[in-house]
Scaffold this active site. Structure first.
Site, PDB file in Angstrom:
ATOM      1  N   CYS B  86       0.846  -1.205   0.000  1.00 50.18           N
ATOM      2  CA  CYS B  86       0.000   0.000   0.000  1.00 50.18           C
ATOM      3  C   CYS B  86       0.883   1.257   0.000  1.00 50.18           C
ATOM      4  O   CYS B  86       1.534   1.520  -0.989  1.00 50.18           O
ATOM      5  CB  CYS B  86      -0.968  -0.045   1.182  1.00 50.18           C
ATOM      6  SG  CYS B  86      -2.353   1.092   0.985  1.00 50.18           S
ATOM      7  N   HIS B 203      -3.541  -5.687   1.063  1.00 53.10           N
ATOM      8  CA  HIS B 203      -2.873  -5.889   2.355  1.00 53.10           C
ATOM      9  C   HIS B 203      -2.841  -7.358   2.776  1.00 53.10           C
ATOM     10  O   HIS B 203      -3.728  -7.806   3.493  1.00 53.10           O
ATOM     11  CB  HIS B 203      -3.623  -5.106   3.443  1.00 53.10           C
ATOM     12  CG  HIS B 203      -3.431  -3.631   3.372  1.00 53.10           C
ATOM     13  ND1 HIS B 203      -2.369  -2.986   3.972  1.00 53.10           N
ATOM     14  CD2 HIS B 203      -4.161  -2.664   2.780  1.00 53.10           C
ATOM     15  CE1 HIS B 203      -2.452  -1.688   3.749  1.00 53.10           C
ATOM     16  NE2 HIS B 203      -3.533  -1.455   3.029  1.00 53.10           N
ATOM     17  N   GLU B 205      -1.040  -8.615   5.037  1.00 56.81           N
ATOM     18  CA  GLU B 205      -0.869  -8.721   6.499  1.00 56.81           C
ATOM     19  C   GLU B 205      -2.209  -8.610   7.230  1.00 56.81           C
ATOM     20  O   GLU B 205      -2.312  -8.960   8.391  1.00 56.81           O
ATOM     21  CB  GLU B 205       0.118  -7.653   6.994  1.00 56.81           C
ATOM     22  CG  GLU B 205      -0.438  -6.248   7.178  1.00 56.81           C
ATOM     23  CD  GLU B 205      -0.626  -5.474   5.877  1.00 56.81           C
ATOM     24  OE1 GLU B 205      -0.509  -6.083   4.798  1.00 56.81           O
ATOM     25  OE2 GLU B 205      -0.911  -4.260   5.952  1.00 56.81           O
TER      26      GLU B 205
END
Lengths: 83, 230
Positions: B86, B203, B205
């Protein structure tokens, strides 16, 4: 001292989603004569330089190294000695 | 695996990355503040998401000048692994570690939702555990993910299989209706030419544990583990 005014716009080849949205908003307000909008950025930079030529070199370097992203943006500038 | 999460003023996904590395992947991970001039010797550097420097001027434009970025570049130049997620991707673009630039999303709005990605390259350290064409569900959260580049750069990315992830349908179909931000060629993530640097807007994560609603992103970390061990 010199004052530089830098105008930044997206390159002609790059689609400007912000400009298009503003154009549509203008149209919906009745401004049917608005045909194209490009949204850009504006900088005022005061430069401590001994002459016009060196101020010009500095503002170009500032644009190339930080103020604009040459992948998507282009710029014009206007330089005047401060009174 | 030894990993480093770089923290910029305004990073807000650093803890998520740290958590995934430590608690999910059991990796040896540490934070490094952006003012540090060096990085610990490690296998993987993560540039996390967020709003470094308030997104002033352009996204990622100021973070590029953080002292740590020279060490990040050296790390990548030595062929070690670097991922920018990002805002981390935006920083890699501004730093010239990946080609191209970001524009505002075509809708002009900040988009926060789960999207499907198609894995178009698996011959790299980040997706070696994937099947080519495999689709994964990963959240995005950005206002400027509309990737753009000139024609020659795009051709280079295509010809050298540097486009790892494209926005798609669950079945892997691409098209305007599946592309949330208007990015060129539906690009969601790209590699550098040496294939050791990945930038991606979605994302992973945030999707590495089932408790968070999905774990498709975990495969990226598992791929990295394989690459580091081999």
């Amino acid at each position: 001292m010199y004052n530089a005014v830098v105008n930044v716009t997206l390159k002609k080849s790059v689609l400007d989603p912000q400009g298009q949205t503003v154009l549509h908003a203008l149209e919906s307000l009745g401004f049917k004569d608005a045909k194209k909008v490009r949204v850009g950025k504006y900088f005022e930079v005061a430069i401590d330089a001994k002459d016009h030529k060196s101020a010009e070199d500095r503002i170009k370097a500032m644009c190339d190294q930080l103020l604009i992203n040459p992948v998507i943006e282009e710029y014009t500038y206007d330089l005047k000695e401060a009174r | 695996m030894k990993a480093t999460v770089v923290v910029f003023p305004g990073s807000n996904c650093d803890s998520d990355c740290f958590n995934v590395m430590k608690d999910v992947m059991k990796a040896d991970v540490q934070y490094v503040w952006h003012k540090e001039a060096s990085l610990p010797k490690c296998d993987l550097v993560i540039l996390p998401g967020g709003f470094s420097y308030g997104d002033y001027l352009r996204t990622g434009a100021i973070a590029r000048f953080s002292p740590v970025m020279k060490a990040v570049k050296d790390h990548a130049d030595q062929g070690r692994l670097l991922i920018g997620i990002c805002n981390g991707f935006q920083i890699l673009l501004e730093a010239g570690l990946l080609p191209g630039a970001m524009l505002r999303n075509k809708t002009l709005s900040f988009i926060c939702k789960h999207v499907w990605l198609r894995t178009d390259d698996t011959n790299n350290p980040f997706t070696n555990k994937f099947k080519k064409g495999q689709t994964i569900l990963i959240p995005i959260a950005h206002g400027e993910g509309n990737y753009t580049c000139d024609d020659a750069t795009l051709k280079g990315l295509q010809d050298q299989n540097q486009i790892v992830f494209r926005y798609s349908s669950e079945a892997g179909k691409t098209g305007e209706e599946f592309n949330p931000n208007g990015s060129r060629d539906d690009i969601a993530g790209i590699l550098n030419q040496k294939r050791n640097v990945l930038g991606m807007m979605p994302h992973p994560e945030r999707s590495s544990e089932q408790v968070l609603g999905g774990s498709d992103g975990k495969q990226i970390w598992e791929s990295l583990l394989v690459s580091v061990k081999s």
